[in-house]
Design an enzyme around this catalytic site. Structure first.
Site, mmCIF file in Angstrom:
data_model
loop_
_atom_site.group_PDB
_atom_site.id
_atom_site.type_symbol
_atom_site.label_atom_id
_atom_site.label_comp_id
_atom_site.label_asym_id
_atom_site.label_seq_id
_atom_site.Cartn_x
_atom_site.Cartn_y
_atom_site.Cartn_z
ATOM 1 C CB SER A 28 -0.932 0.015 1.207
ATOM 2 O OG SER A 28 -1.660 1.228 1.209
ATOM 3 C CG HIS A 86 -4.730 -0.787 4.283
ATOM 4 N ND1 HIS A 86 -4.992 -0.381 2.996
ATOM 5 C CD2 HIS A 86 -3.925 0.154 4.823
ATOM 6 C CE1 HIS A 86 -4.371 0.765 2.771
ATOM 7 N NE2 HIS A 86 -3.723 1.107 3.854
ATOM 8 C CG ASN A 87 -7.281 -1.672 0.030
ATOM 9 O OD1 ASN A 87 -6.234 -1.513 0.644
ATOM 10 N ND2 ASN A 87 -7.322 -1.790 -1.280
ATOM 11 C CE LYS A 119 -3.054 -2.731 -0.122
ATOM 12 N NZ LYS A 119 -3.986 -2.650 -1.191
ATOM 13 C CD GLU A 154 -7.367 3.364 0.696
ATOM 14 O OE1 GLU A 154 -6.395 2.650 1.024
ATOM 15 O OE2 GLU A 154 -7.679 3.579 -0.496
#
Ligand code: 2AM
Length: 490
Positions: free
Chosen positions: A131, A188-189, A185, A192
């Site tokens: 990222s 995480h997105n 991940k 976000e």
């Protein structure tokens, strides 16, 4: 042939791949590169990579031949079939113990499948979240590698060297086995998506509620970026609000209000539904994008449906300060939910996540990087078994402090007719989470009424009539005395 010199191979010379190669080369690693469209290899060597010690390969065979053992090959190609295709092409040229790393945005179930498949053939597969966008890849991304544990000692140095650093610590550590790297991940997105939605709601309130200009909003974000909200996304929002087009007008106001998405937010919510975890804020963030994207229908609705006209007449500065606290509190809830999802996935897949390590990985380099993640790291360092972020003293106190402001903002949003789906779901979730009694008893009664789905009673009512084990069914349309204890559907 002389001994191979390549430390690591990289396939996929789009901008992310190129930048990661340049980053590794700057750290003294000899990288061997290959790309499906082979002409890009020479183009890259003659331009971006000019003067750097990078080896170009014009076939998979040449790539593999140039690598030291165990071979380490990063794939940075389009997620999906391209990853499987390259794995199939690589396999015949590799030996037991060689390592394939997928650095793309693969869906974690695909990573689990590839990991299992390659394990049976003695190849070590790693799925790594990368990222930070193109800039991150060039100067230090956040890296989240997970997969075959035997691979880690062979890739640790290079991964941690090229990763972003915060307070001297690399934003990269081993996540766990199998698809765990791509799983985090994905979360995480999703987070976000949530952070962006919260910021967008704050912008909407400042604009439509307070009537601030873009410059004034930029000033608010400048101030926020020096406090508890200090983060990359607040920083770029400030820059966006200050950015004027050639005609001197803010460019952001000319942009079509229909948000796109590539699917990682949706994956996060789907995983939350699969594991039965209430990740409501990311859910609202994804649905808000879908609501935004039906622009034409919204325009028609705006001409038919009525609501209050946003007009705020109170203390503006108080309102802005409240909004900062509301955003902060909602963000705490979003991360609490995200870590809850990680916890549950960990149980299902037997992945032992190191949450403090995750906080550190996200603290720098990536899109959600923030000072706030430093506080999350501290909370999990203090207590690695922390059940919920909200049980940590620091976050507990932060929510307590923010609460009155948070409630005022959501109340005002409703009054003014400005949507605050992410703020509101965060507060509703918080109030639900802290309730020892929710109205689900009524739902159970309804389910039993129409479908004989049975229910259990509270401990204090357990008796011969209402046993603890098994389900209880009542004939709700009959009179008293028709309750039957049964063990079916237990
Ligand atoms: P290309 O340069 O040949 O298009 C990002 O798109 C990277 O993924 C590029 O290196 C691109 O190669 C590669 N890529 C995209 N789709 C691919 C596919 N189906 N097979 C192999 N590589 C692919």
């Amino acid at each position: 042939m002389s001994e191979p010199k390549g430390d690591i191979g990289l396939i996929g010379l789009a901008v992310m791949g190129q930048n990661l190669v340049l980053n590794a080369a700057d750290h003294g690693y000899e990288v061997v590169v290959f790309n499906r469209t082979v002409s890009k290899v020479d183009h890259f060597l003659a331009n971006e990579a000019k003067g750097k010690s990078i080896i170009g390969a014009h076939s998979i065979e040449e790539l593999v031949k140039n690598l030291k053992r165990p071979r380490r090959i990063i794939l940075l190609v389009k997620a999906g079939q391209a990853v499987d295709d390259f794995i199939a092409l690589l396999e015949p040229h590799l030996e037991k113990g060689d390592i394939i790393i997928d650095g793309g945005n693969s869906h974690f179930p695909d990573t689990i499948r590839r990991y299992e498949d390659l394990k049976t053939r003695g190849l070590l597969f790693v799925g790594s979240g990368v990222s930070g966008g193109e800039e991150g890849a060039r100067h230090g991304p956040s890296l989240m590698p997970g997969g075959h544990p035997d691979a880690w000692p062979h890739i640790k140095a290079i991964f941690q060297d090229i990763a972003a650093k915060t307070d001297g610590e690399p934003c990269c550590d081993w996540v766990g086995p199998s698809g765990s790297g791509h799983f985090v991940k994905m979360v995480h997105n999703g987070i976000e998506y949530g952070d962006m939605q919260l910021i967008a709601e704050a912008y909407d309130i400042l604009k439509r509620g307070l009537g601030l200009s873009d410059k004034e909003m930029g000033d608010v974000f400048t101030k926020w970026n020096k406090g508890v909200l200090d983060s990359y996304l607040i920083e770029i929002t400030r820059d966006i609000l200050y950015y004027n087009d050639d005609d001197g007008k803010p460019l952001v106001e000319k942009i079509l209000d229909a948000a796109g998405q590539k699917g990682t937010g949706k994956w996060t919510v789907a995983a939350a539904l699969d594991y039965g975890v209430p990740v409501t804020l990311i859910g609202e963030a994804v649905f808000s994008r879908t609501l935004s994207s039906i622009k034409d229908e919204r325009v028609r609705a705006s001409k038919i449906l009525t609501g209050p006209k946003p007009a705020f007449s109170g203390d503006k500065q108080q309102f802005i300060d409240d909004l900062e606290q509301a955003l902060y509190a909602s963000k705490i809830i979003s991360y609490t939910q995200g870590f809850m999802l990680i916890r549950e996935a960990g149980k299902v897949h037997e992945w032992e996540f190191n949450n403090a390590g995750l906080g550190l990985m996200w603290r720098g380099g990536c899109i959600i990087r923030s000072v706030f993640l430093g506080d999350i790291t501290k909370a999990y360092q203090k207590n690695p078994q922390l059940e919920s972020l909200l049980f940590d003293d620091f976050f507990h106190a932060a929510i307590d402090k923010a609460q009155p402001s948070w409630r005022r903002i959501i109340g005002l949003g409703a009054e003014l007719g400005i949507p605050t789906p992410a703020f509101a779901t965060a507060l509703a979730w918080y109030d639900g989470y802290r309730s020892d009694r929710l109205p689900a008893n009524l739902i159970q009664a309804q389910r039993d009424y129409f479908g004989a789905h049975t229910f259990k009673v509270l401990d204090e009512f357990v008796s011969q009539k209402y046993p603890k084990e098994g389900g209880i069914h009542t004939n709700w349309t009959g009179r008293g005395g028709n309750t039957s204890a049964s063990t079916y559907n237990a």
